[in-house]
Design a protein around this motif. Structure first.
Motif, short mmCIF file in Angstrom:
data_model
loop_
_atom_site.label_atom_id
_atom_site.label_comp_id
_atom_site.label_asym_id
_atom_site.label_seq_id
_atom_site.Cartn_x
_atom_site.Cartn_y
_atom_site.Cartn_z
N ILE A 131 0.85 -1.19 0.00
CA ILE A 131 0.00 0.00 0.00
C ILE A 131 0.88 1.25 0.00
O ILE A 131 1.76 1.40 0.86
CB ILE A 131 -0.92 0.05 1.24
N ILE A 132 0.68 2.12 -0.97
CA ILE A 132 1.22 3.47 -0.91
C ILE A 132 0.08 4.35 -0.42
O ILE A 132 -0.88 4.63 -1.16
CB ILE A 132 1.77 3.94 -2.27
N ASP A 133 0.16 4.75 0.84
CA ASP A 133 -0.91 5.43 1.55
C ASP A 133 -0.85 6.92 1.21
O ASP A 133 0.00 7.66 1.71
CB ASP A 133 -0.73 5.19 3.06
N ARG A 134 -1.77 7.35 0.36
CA ARG A 134 -1.75 8.73 -0.13
C ARG A 134 -2.87 9.55 0.52
O ARG A 134 -4.02 9.11 0.58
CB ARG A 134 -1.91 8.77 -1.65
N PRO A 135 -2.56 10.77 0.99
CA PRO A 135 -3.59 11.62 1.59
C PRO A 135 -4.52 12.20 0.53
O PRO A 135 -4.07 12.67 -0.52
CB PRO A 135 -2.78 12.72 2.27
#
Length: 384
Positions: A131-135
């Motif tokens: 997961i690339i956790d993007r805001p």
């Protein structure tokens, strides 16, 4: 996804099958072509069982459809391999610069986990998600399933060396007149097997009727039972089959030796899972000519992961036990050679989709999966 050229999960040494208690290790690989604003890069390890089915009740205008589902979680942990820890809201979010990244990961498996299983309306599934956790934007995700094996040792199963025996009989009725009794006696060579081995079935027919028994047949049936909300439903699958002898009316004889190979399959019971159960039987059927119901016998068997061994380390062919009437030269106990080294074989029938409600349409990865099980290939191993 222009900023992310590739995003994949790889396992160390290409190992995608693990036994309980082992360490799962690999890399989350990201090829970033342009900087990505992100809270962090994470690896999620998830093991769970899930099932769902529907049933129709009532008729006409009062017909309704009820849905039943159940789930249990074995582990669900997330590791941060770059950036801010999960839930950390302090400060600015960093930028993952352009470049090629390999984020190593490890996860220690517990010792009481059910074997992987895919059964249509229900499954036991283990996967890793990157997961690339993007805001304020959709996350970049990639997903890959792997197999976990609960090593069911047949040597610890008391019934595994004991042949499974059963018999059944019936009297045919024709124009209000009863004919003589038809009796079918059968047994397996032992009670426990591993994939790659074969169930040997022998038996006898006593046909005191005037009707011909055209043939006998045998098959291995896998029964999967799913439990939810105090209800259950089952699905049956035939794993292999064979055809044996019949006999004319007013005669008797043996059915021959019916050989039923065991393909890659999950172990009996599916230990440590409380919402799915798996059982196996060898079904033997006498096919009766004319408008009569066939005569059936069921022989329960166990399927494990570790084959039977003698005290000296070799594989053991168990005794057939007392002779069956009409079956000459029924063998007794015999020591077999060492089993072949085990391999892993995937179940037949293609893979299942591992997409679920936690995935978006943008999720990448290997989204089709077929579990693998221990398999002992006797065809490539000398037995004499």
């Amino acid at each position: 996804m222009g900023k992310l050229k590739s995003f994949i999960i790889t396992f160390d040494n290409n190992k995608d099958v693990y036994q309980v208690g082992e360490i799962v290790s690999g890399k989350l690989i990201a090829d970033v072509t342009e900087g990505i604003k992100a809270r962090g890069v994470r690896v999620r390890f998830h093991g769970f069982a899930y099932l769902q089915w529907t049933e129709s009740h009532g008729t006409g205008e009062e017909q309704r459809t009820e849905s039943y589902s159940a789930e249990e979680t074995y582990f669900d942990e997330t590791l941060t391999v770059w950036g801010k820890e999960l839930g950390d809201k302090a400060g600015e979010n960093p930028t993952l610069p352009a470049g090629y990244y390999e984020f190593p990961f490890q996860y220690q498996l517990g010792k009481k986990l059910p074997s992987s299983f895919e059964g249509g309306i229900g499954y036991v599934r283990y996967y890793i998600k990157g997961i690339i956790d993007r805001p304020w934007r959709f996350n970049h995700t990639t997903k890959c399933a792997f197999t976990i094996l609960d090593m069911y040792d047949l040597n610890k199963e008391k019934s595994a060396m004991t042949p499974s025996r059963n018999q059944n009989s019936k009297t045919l009725c024709c124009l209000c007149c009863a004919s003589g009794l038809i009796e079918l006696q059968t047994q397996t060579d032992r009670g426990g097997y591993c994939p790659g081995e074969s169930v040997l079935v022998k038996g006898s027919l006593e046909n005191n009727s005037n009707t011909k028994i055209t043939k006998t047949s045998a098959r291995i049936i896998q029964t999967v039972t799913f439990y939810a909300s105090g209800r259950s439903t089952s699905r049956l699958h035939t794993l292999s089959s064979a055809v044996g002898l019949g006999c004319r009316g007013r005669t008797s004889g043996n059915i021959g030796e019916l050989v039923l190979p065991i393909p890659a399959a999950p172990p009996s019971g599916l230990r440590y899972c409380s919402i799915i159960n798996i059982t196996y039987v060898a079904q033997v059927r006498a096919h009766i000519s004319g408008p009569h119901m066939d005569l059936e016998v069921y022989l329960p068997i166990k399927i494990g992961s570790i084959p039977l061994t003698t005290p000296y380390g070799g594989s053991q062919l168990s005794e057939y036990g007392p002779a069956i009437p009409g079956v000459p030269d029924y063998p007794g106990a015999a020591a077999a050679p060492l089993p072949p080294p085990p391999t892993y074989a995937a179940v037949t029938g293609g893979g299942a989709s591992i997409r679920d409600s936690s995935d978006s349409k943008f999720t990448r990865g290997q989204l089709t999966f077929a579990p693998k099980y221990m398999y002992y290939d006797w065809s490539q191993h000398p037995q004499n």
